[in-house]
Design an enzyme around this catalytic site. Sequence first.
Site, short mmCIF file in Angstrom:
data_model
loop_
_atom_site.label_atom_id
_atom_site.label_comp_id
_atom_site.label_asym_id
_atom_site.label_seq_id
_atom_site.Cartn_x
_atom_site.Cartn_y
_atom_site.Cartn_z
N GLU A 4 0.68 -1.31 0.00
CA GLU A 4 0.19 0.16 0.01
C GLU A 4 0.61 1.40 -0.17
O GLU A 4 0.57 2.40 -0.49
CB GLU A 4 -0.98 -0.09 1.11
CG GLU A 4 -2.06 1.10 1.04
CD GLU A 4 -3.26 0.75 2.01
OE1 GLU A 4 -3.92 1.74 2.43
OE2 GLU A 4 -3.44 -0.45 2.28
N ASP A 13 -2.96 -3.15 3.12
CA ASP A 13 -3.43 -3.19 4.62
C ASP A 13 -4.56 -4.31 4.44
O ASP A 13 -5.16 -4.41 3.79
CB ASP A 13 -4.07 -1.89 4.96
CG ASP A 13 -2.86 -0.85 5.31
OD1 ASP A 13 -1.62 -1.36 5.43
OD2 ASP A 13 -3.28 0.31 5.68
N TYR A 33 -0.68 -3.38 14.16
CA TYR A 33 -1.62 -2.67 13.20
C TYR A 33 -2.54 -1.68 13.85
O TYR A 33 -3.25 -2.08 14.84
CB TYR A 33 -2.45 -3.54 12.08
CG TYR A 33 -3.28 -3.06 11.06
CD1 TYR A 33 -2.75 -2.53 10.05
CD2 TYR A 33 -4.67 -3.06 11.20
CE1 TYR A 33 -3.38 -1.66 8.96
CE2 TYR A 33 -5.42 -2.41 10.17
CZ TYR A 33 -4.84 -1.86 9.16
OH TYR A 33 -5.60 -1.20 8.21
#
Length: 741
Positions: free
Chosen positions: A8, A104, A311
Amino acid sequence: MKHLVIAEKPSVARDIARVLHCNKKTNTYIEGTEYIVTWALGHLVTLADPEEYGKEYQSWDLETLPMLPKDWKLVVIKQTGRQFHAVKEQIFRKDVSDIIIATDAGREGELVARWILEKAGNKKPLKRLWISSVTDKAIRDGFAHLKPGKDYYNLYRAAVARAESDWVVGINATRALTCKYNAQLSCGRVQTPTLAMIAAREQEIRQFQPQPFYTVSALANGVPFVWTDKKSGSNRTFDKARAEQIRALADPADASFEILDVQKKTKTSTSPALYDLTALQQEANKRYGFSAKETLNIMQRLYETHKVLTYPRTDSRYLTTDMIGTLKERLESCAVGPYRKLALSLARTKLRPTKAFVNDQKVSDHHAIIPTEQFVSLEHMTNEERKIYDLVVRRFLAVLCPVCEYEETAVKAQLGSEVFHAKGNVLTSPGWREAYASDLFSDDEDEFTDSPTDFRTRSDTALSSLSTFHKGDRIPVASIVVKEGKTTPPPYFTEGTLIAAMENPVKYLEHRDKTIVRTLGETGGLGTVATRADIIEKLFHSFLMEKRGSEIHITSKGKQLLELVPQDLKSPELTAAWELRLQAIAKGTESDRTFMAEIESYTKTLINEIKRGNGTFRHENLTRTKCPVCGKYMLEVNGKHGKLLVCQDRECGHRETLSRKTNARCPNCHKKMDLVGKGDGQRFVCSCGYKEKLSSFEARKKKEGKSGSKRDVNQYLKKQAKEANEPLNNAFADAFSKLKL
């Protein structure tokens, strides 16, 4: 043949490339013997603007609404078009056998990659890398367990349905309102209910009537006692005469308490839960004043750049059972600085995970935010990064510690017919509180937003006296006083409390239907953990709300918008129902086409309602300053970071900065000052009346040996120059194509 990996962001791509031993670096990809790693820059492809669907949509006209595309078009975002073509070139290399999606791990991340592949016309097989941290170990494990791309196709369909439904409702309603009332008005299924919650809170505050109440407290043998109502258990009374009657019970010289009961209990308190993004944003706002967006950005750096936290965009506060084996390694990695002693101590003991923080049923895409196995270098972090890292690590250490144990002594006494209580706690084993024993950034180590136990102790003297009381004792009353207080209205929202309200908006439902309440609980409220910060920023940027200190207030523009918007767009029920159906699409239990057909039908009804509306919109912040571009009078607005003049013509969009909030402190009252004016005439102004020229400020800071001008002034000047080149509403439709409504 080689495998093409699409990440990403460039930073994540570099980490993956290093782990995969890709050493040939170019500006757009990194290549090795088996893998080619390239990257997006967030979204490279998006839904086309209305103008792409016909000439009739090039001008904003109420009669052309609603716009309901039959065949949706994807366009390459101009600013990042070069990178898209670079990725496309790699996709069609003859030596590339398949594509590995490494964006992601979530709905929006899936959309980033799939739209690139769809726009490029990819036909090659797909695999999916699904990881929650970007440490070397996590990347290696992820590539060892790649999933088939088809497993995530339904997630992609849900992401597309979310984007298309927000486009249809958001852009149509925004165009309709703007054309109908000739003002820059925007609305959406998440931002409008959020604004309505702020308005409801302000209405509640305005209507609040403070009521006087009275408390009665007494002192006996050095121990403070508090009167308690026998029936309600409250220590307040709204009857002043009754409070005075209770006080009069101590008038006789021999007035004394009769001890009715003495109870000693050993009690425990458990650590607050691990952080999800919303809880972390709340805590960071409460402790350090960070905005929701700031906290997310800092977390993103700790995740991507430093790789020390997992995350960030998670809605879970639990871990999965397969992570238990990694806990010791995580403890060893964060055993630095103030955490070293406790972390190493926990790493040497046998950890006993409980359902308080390990629960597979309460983890969906991502687990709670915790440290990674990556070695930590605190000196390479900024002060803001240290603060967020500190919050996460201490909470992680706390949940692994034993429970906190304390002995509670509760005394019940009687004076006449009235009952008084005294209570004290003695800490016997600190347990998880040891994790907060040396808090670097807060003086109040017992202050937790979501702590399950309010732990307080009496003074040593009072505690020793409490322990000597026995049932039947008579204790002379030394003094008794009546104190008057007043009930207070609910506080204005801050960014922290607004984030919490968006997560749980049940209080603001017009109809508390059990199904809707359950739906809001299942879907996580308004928006998602990934979008709430952006929604709040958009409401500030649209001048629908403003900040006064740390408080959030609705503007006149926001109030008028809520009067003009159809009722169901203001309620959390709509977004709750949508999110539940989007989740069903992701699970494969509902059709995305059926969902979109209903969205189009709803949009037609919505636009007709706006067209039939008979309200009016009036600019209450009009100035006598004319726009240098179009000549119309400009509006004075309070932006999130200062005051601006904005042209009232949405097609012009010119704006000028009047003042900007800075970190420069007033030498008299030490409050933060505003920087006003232009060029050589710029000066700092404080609310206390102090004024100082920018040149004088720089000279004073240089003399004091501080580099205040670099941080406080240069950043402002850069932002001002950037904003001067980026009008507020240029290419208004282009801006709306990127909205996360």
